[in-house]
Write a protein that holds these residues in place. Structure first.
Motif, PDB file in Angstrom:
ATOM      1  N   MET A   1       0.857  -1.173   0.000  1.00 45.37           N
ATOM      2  CA  MET A   1       0.000   0.000   0.000  1.00 45.37           C
ATOM      3  C   MET A   1       0.895   1.225   0.000  1.00 45.37           C
ATOM      4  SD  MET A   1      -2.738   1.829   0.425  1.00 45.37           S
ATOM      5  CE  MET A   1      -1.995   3.185  -0.313  1.00 45.37           C
ATOM      6  N   CYS A   2       0.508   2.217  -0.631  1.00 49.55           N
ATOM      7  CA  CYS A   2      -0.598   2.429  -1.537  1.00 49.55           C
ATOM      8  C   CYS A   2       0.003   2.478  -2.933  1.00 49.55           C
ATOM      9  CB  CYS A   2      -1.308   3.730  -1.143  1.00 49.55           C
ATOM     10  SG  CYS A   2      -2.246   4.541  -2.420  1.00 49.55           S
ATOM     11  N   GLY A   3      -0.436   1.580  -3.843  1.00 54.76           N
ATOM     12  CA  GLY A   3       0.191   1.516  -5.142  1.00 54.76           C
ATOM     13  C   GLY A   3      -0.651   2.048  -6.283  1.00 54.76           C
ATOM     14  N   ARG A   4      -1.934   2.291  -6.030  1.00 59.06           N
ATOM     15  CA  ARG A   4      -2.832   2.876  -7.034  1.00 59.06           C
ATOM     16  C   ARG A   4      -3.859   3.742  -6.317  1.00 59.06           C
ATOM     17  NH1 ARG A   4      -3.213  -0.516 -11.553  1.00 59.06           N
ATOM     18  NH2 ARG A   4      -1.146  -1.371 -11.914  1.00 59.06           N
ATOM     19  N   TYR A   5      -4.198   4.853  -6.912  1.00 54.71           N
ATOM     20  CA  TYR A   5      -5.269   5.666  -6.360  1.00 54.71           C
ATOM     21  C   TYR A   5      -5.895   6.502  -7.461  1.00 54.71           C
ATOM     22  CZ  TYR A   5      -2.159   9.849  -6.024  1.00 54.71           C
ATOM     23  OH  TYR A   5      -1.329  10.910  -6.273  1.00 54.71           O
ATOM     24  N   ALA A   6      -6.969   7.204  -7.113  1.00 53.26           N
ATOM     25  CA  ALA A   6      -7.670   8.053  -8.070  1.00 53.26           C
ATOM     26  C   ALA A   6      -7.613   9.494  -7.595  1.00 53.26           C
ATOM     27  CB  ALA A   6      -9.130   7.611  -8.202  1.00 53.26           C
ATOM     28  N   VAL A  99      -1.411  15.078  -0.420  1.00 51.37           N
ATOM     29  CA  VAL A  99      -1.633  14.466  -1.726  1.00 51.37           C
ATOM     30  C   VAL A  99      -3.136  14.256  -1.881  1.00 51.37           C
ATOM     31  CG1 VAL A  99      -1.083  12.540  -3.249  1.00 51.37           C
ATOM     32  CG2 VAL A  99       0.624  13.336  -1.582  1.00 51.37           C
ATOM     33  N   PRO A 100      -3.810  15.101  -2.664  1.00 52.17           N
ATOM     34  CA  PRO A 100      -5.271  14.975  -2.809  1.00 52.17           C
ATOM     35  C   PRO A 100      -5.652  13.695  -3.543  1.00 52.17           C
ATOM     36  CG  PRO A 100      -4.494  17.141  -3.533  1.00 52.17           C
ATOM     37  CD  PRO A 100      -3.290  16.263  -3.394  1.00 52.17           C
ATOM     38  N   ALA A 101      -6.705  13.045  -3.070  1.00 53.72           N
ATOM     39  CA  ALA A 101      -7.152  11.795  -3.684  1.00 53.72           C
ATOM     40  C   ALA A 101      -8.658  11.649  -3.519  1.00 53.72           C
ATOM     41  CB  ALA A 101      -6.436  10.595  -3.069  1.00 53.72           C
ATOM     42  N   ASP A 102      -9.264  10.935  -4.443  1.00 55.10           N
ATOM     43  CA  ASP A 102     -10.673  10.566  -4.313  1.00 55.10           C
ATOM     44  C   ASP A 102     -10.800   9.254  -3.537  1.00 55.10           C
ATOM     45  OD1 ASP A 102     -10.976  12.709  -6.010  1.00 55.10           O
ATOM     46  OD2 ASP A 102     -11.471  11.514  -7.767  1.00 55.10           O
ATOM     47  N   GLY A 103      -9.814   8.382  -3.674  1.00 57.20           N
ATOM     48  CA  GLY A 103      -9.818   7.091  -3.010  1.00 57.20           C
ATOM     49  C   GLY A 103      -8.616   6.287  -3.465  1.00 57.20           C
ATOM     50  N   TRP A 104      -8.446   5.095  -2.900  1.00 57.34           N
ATOM     51  CA  TRP A 104      -7.310   4.257  -3.279  1.00 57.34           C
ATOM     52  C   TRP A 104      -7.754   2.809  -3.462  1.00 57.34           C
ATOM     53  CZ3 TRP A 104      -8.403   5.383   1.739  1.00 57.34           C
ATOM     54  CH2 TRP A 104      -8.270   4.384   2.702  1.00 57.34           C
ATOM     55  N   PHE A 105      -6.891   2.029  -4.114  1.00 60.45           N
ATOM     56  CA  PHE A 105      -7.215   0.650  -4.467  1.00 60.45           C
ATOM     57  C   PHE A 105      -6.325  -0.337  -3.715  1.00 60.45           C
ATOM     58  CE2 PHE A 105      -8.179   3.226  -8.219  1.00 60.45           C
ATOM     59  CZ  PHE A 105      -9.466   2.829  -8.523  1.00 60.45           C
ATOM     60  N   GLU A 106      -6.899  -1.492  -3.413  1.00 64.13           N
ATOM     61  CA  GLU A 106      -6.152  -2.634  -2.904  1.00 64.13           C
ATOM     62  C   GLU A 106      -6.773  -3.902  -3.487  1.00 64.13           C
ATOM     63  OE1 GLU A 106      -3.435  -2.580  -1.489  1.00 64.13           O
ATOM     64  OE2 GLU A 106      -3.275  -0.660  -0.458  1.00 64.13           O
ATOM     65  N   TYR A 118     -12.009  -0.613  -3.726  1.00 65.67           N
ATOM     66  CA  TYR A 118     -11.781   0.828  -3.763  1.00 65.67           C
ATOM     67  C   TYR A 118     -12.240   1.412  -2.437  1.00 65.67           C
ATOM     68  CZ  TYR A 118     -12.087   5.659  -5.586  1.00 65.67           C
ATOM     69  OH  TYR A 118     -11.928   7.008  -5.814  1.00 65.67           O
ATOM     70  N   MET A 119     -11.342   2.127  -1.764  1.00 64.96           N
ATOM     71  CA  MET A 119     -11.636   2.781  -0.495  1.00 64.96           C
ATOM     72  C   MET A 119     -11.812   4.275  -0.743  1.00 64.96           C
ATOM     73  SD  MET A 119     -10.416  -0.248   0.153  1.00 64.96           S
ATOM     74  CE  MET A 119      -8.750  -0.110  -0.466  1.00 64.96           C
ATOM     75  N   THR A 120     -12.962   4.827  -0.361  1.00 67.84           N
ATOM     76  CA  THR A 120     -13.289   6.209  -0.703  1.00 67.84           C
ATOM     77  C   THR A 120     -14.279   6.771   0.304  1.00 67.84           C
ATOM     78  OG1 THR A 120     -14.076   7.611  -2.519  1.00 67.84           O
ATOM     79  CG2 THR A 120     -15.215   5.523  -2.206  1.00 67.84           C
ATOM     80  N   PRO A 121     -14.282   8.080   0.534  1.00 71.63           N
ATOM     81  CA  PRO A 121     -15.276   8.651   1.456  1.00 71.63           C
ATOM     82  C   PRO A 121     -16.694   8.421   0.933  1.00 71.63           C
ATOM     83  CG  PRO A 121     -13.504  10.213   1.059  1.00 71.63           C
ATOM     84  CD  PRO A 121     -13.327   9.099   0.072  1.00 71.63           C
ATOM     85  N   ALA A 122     -17.582   8.013   1.812  1.00 69.06           N
ATOM     86  CA  ALA A 122     -18.964   7.760   1.410  1.00 69.06           C
ATOM     87  C   ALA A 122     -19.645   9.016   0.898  1.00 69.06           C
ATOM     88  CB  ALA A 122     -19.738   7.172   2.590  1.00 69.06           C
ATOM     89  N   ASP A 123     -19.198  10.205   1.359  1.00 71.52           N
ATOM     90  CA  ASP A 123     -19.818  11.456   0.921  1.00 71.52           C
ATOM     91  C   ASP A 123     -19.086  12.102  -0.262  1.00 71.52           C
ATOM     92  OD1 ASP A 123     -17.493  12.356   2.089  1.00 71.52           O
ATOM     93  OD2 ASP A 123     -18.465  13.660   3.567  1.00 71.52           O
ATOM     94  N   ALA A 156      -9.057  -5.819   6.728  1.00 74.96           N
ATOM     95  CA  ALA A 156      -9.466  -7.055   6.051  1.00 74.96           C
ATOM     96  C   ALA A 156      -9.093  -7.035   4.583  1.00 74.96           C
ATOM     97  CB  ALA A 156     -10.974  -7.261   6.202  1.00 74.96           C
ATOM     98  N   VAL A 157      -8.853  -5.839   4.049  1.00 78.66           N
ATOM     99  CA  VAL A 157      -8.469  -5.696   2.648  1.00 78.66           C
ATOM    100  C   VAL A 157      -6.951  -5.678   2.501  1.00 78.66           C
ATOM    101  CG1 VAL A 157      -8.671  -4.238   0.592  1.00 78.66           C
ATOM    102  CG2 VAL A 157     -10.603  -4.441   2.177  1.00 78.66           C
ATOM    103  N   HIS A 158      -6.281  -4.930   3.361  1.00 81.02           N
ATOM    104  CA  HIS A 158      -4.813  -4.844   3.312  1.00 81.02           C
ATOM    105  C   HIS A 158      -4.322  -4.422   4.690  1.00 81.02           C
ATOM    106  CE1 HIS A 158      -0.750  -3.728   1.930  1.00 81.02           C
ATOM    107  NE2 HIS A 158      -1.014  -4.442   0.865  1.00 81.02           N
ATOM    108  N   ASP A 159      -3.088  -4.802   5.043  1.00 77.65           N
ATOM    109  CA  ASP A 159      -2.583  -4.470   6.374  1.00 77.65           C
ATOM    110  C   ASP A 159      -2.004  -3.054   6.463  1.00 77.65           C
ATOM    111  OD1 ASP A 159      -0.316  -4.892   4.851  1.00 77.65           O
ATOM    112  OD2 ASP A 159       0.673  -6.189   6.323  1.00 77.65           O
TER     113      ASP A 159
END
Length: 229
Positions: A1-6, A99-106, A118-123, A156-159
């Motif tokens: 982590m973190c190797g990809r994000y949006a 570092v601004p982001a919309d969310g990240w991937f694992e 994809y982990m991202t704010p619900a709002d 549960a997705v990544h440590d």
């Protein structure tokens, strides 16, 4: 982590969100940021005496490195060692950024298949990853994202997960100096609860794929119906 994000917001929008002057080159929105890509960052600028939205190459290149490819291995800095690592400590003390982001991937492996999440704010609010930056050979701005132990259901997705800073912590982070344990404290339970985890299409695994379709749910697998004779 973190190797990809949006990160898909425009430089103008980021300037408003972070109360910053925009000096960044115009970047296309990206739903699949990969190591060494150019990314927006928010940092303090002596020249402007203000926060600026700037452009950095993702993957910090230490000043002593002879080859920029070294940055591909330094996209992340562990919060546990960033204050003492020879490669990261100088930037942690004096050159911190957001570092601004919309969310990240694992990814989670299920047998022979890997499921992307994809982990991202619900709002849909902006995330501010804690970052550090440096200038390589006085011409290339580079950065790393700090990571910390994953919390709650994210484990549960990544440590590991990005160190995410709420708005009230931005001034302290960008100021430089300060107390490392306080600066590196994890997000609160309430902040963690605002992060949504959703399965997404496997297409995000290919760096050549980009676009909002990467954030959609995977198509359900259709089991072949038995034919009776």
């Amino acid at each position: 982590m973190c190797g990809r994000y949006a990160t898909t917001r425009s430089e103008a929008d980021l300037g408003l969100l972070f109360d910053a002057v925009t000096v960044a080159e115009e970047l296309a929105p990206s739903w699949n940021v990969a190591p060494t890509d150019p990314v927006p960052v928010v940092r303090m600028s002596r020249r402007h005496d203000a926060r600026v939205v700037d452009t950095a190459r993702w993957g910090l290149i230490p000043p002593w490195a002879d080859d920029p490819r070294a940055g591909a291995r330094m996209i992340n800095a562990r919060a546990e060692t960033v204050a003492t690592s020879p490669a990261f400590a100088p930037s942690f003390q004096r050159r911190r950024c957001l570092v601004p982001a919309d969310g990240w991937f694992e990814w989670v492996r299920d047998g022979r298949k890997r499921q992307a999440f994809y982990m991202t704010p619900a709002d849909s609010s902006v995330l501010a990853f804690a970052g550090i930056w440096t200038m390589w050979r006085e011409q290339t701005l580079t950065c790393s994202v700090l990571t910390t132990a994953a919390l709650g259901g994210l484990a549960a997705v990544h440590d590991r997960m990005p160190l995410i800073l709420p708005r009230e912590r931005w001034p302290e982070w960008l100021a430089g100096g300060g107390d490392a344990p306080g600066l590196l404290r994890p997000m609160s339970p309430a902040e963690l609860a605002a992060i949504e985890v959703r399965p997404v299409r496997p297409d995000v695994g290919n760096v050549r794929n980009n676009g909002p379709h990467l954030l959609t749910a995977p198509e359900p697998e259709i089991e072949a119906e038995a034919t009776l004779f």
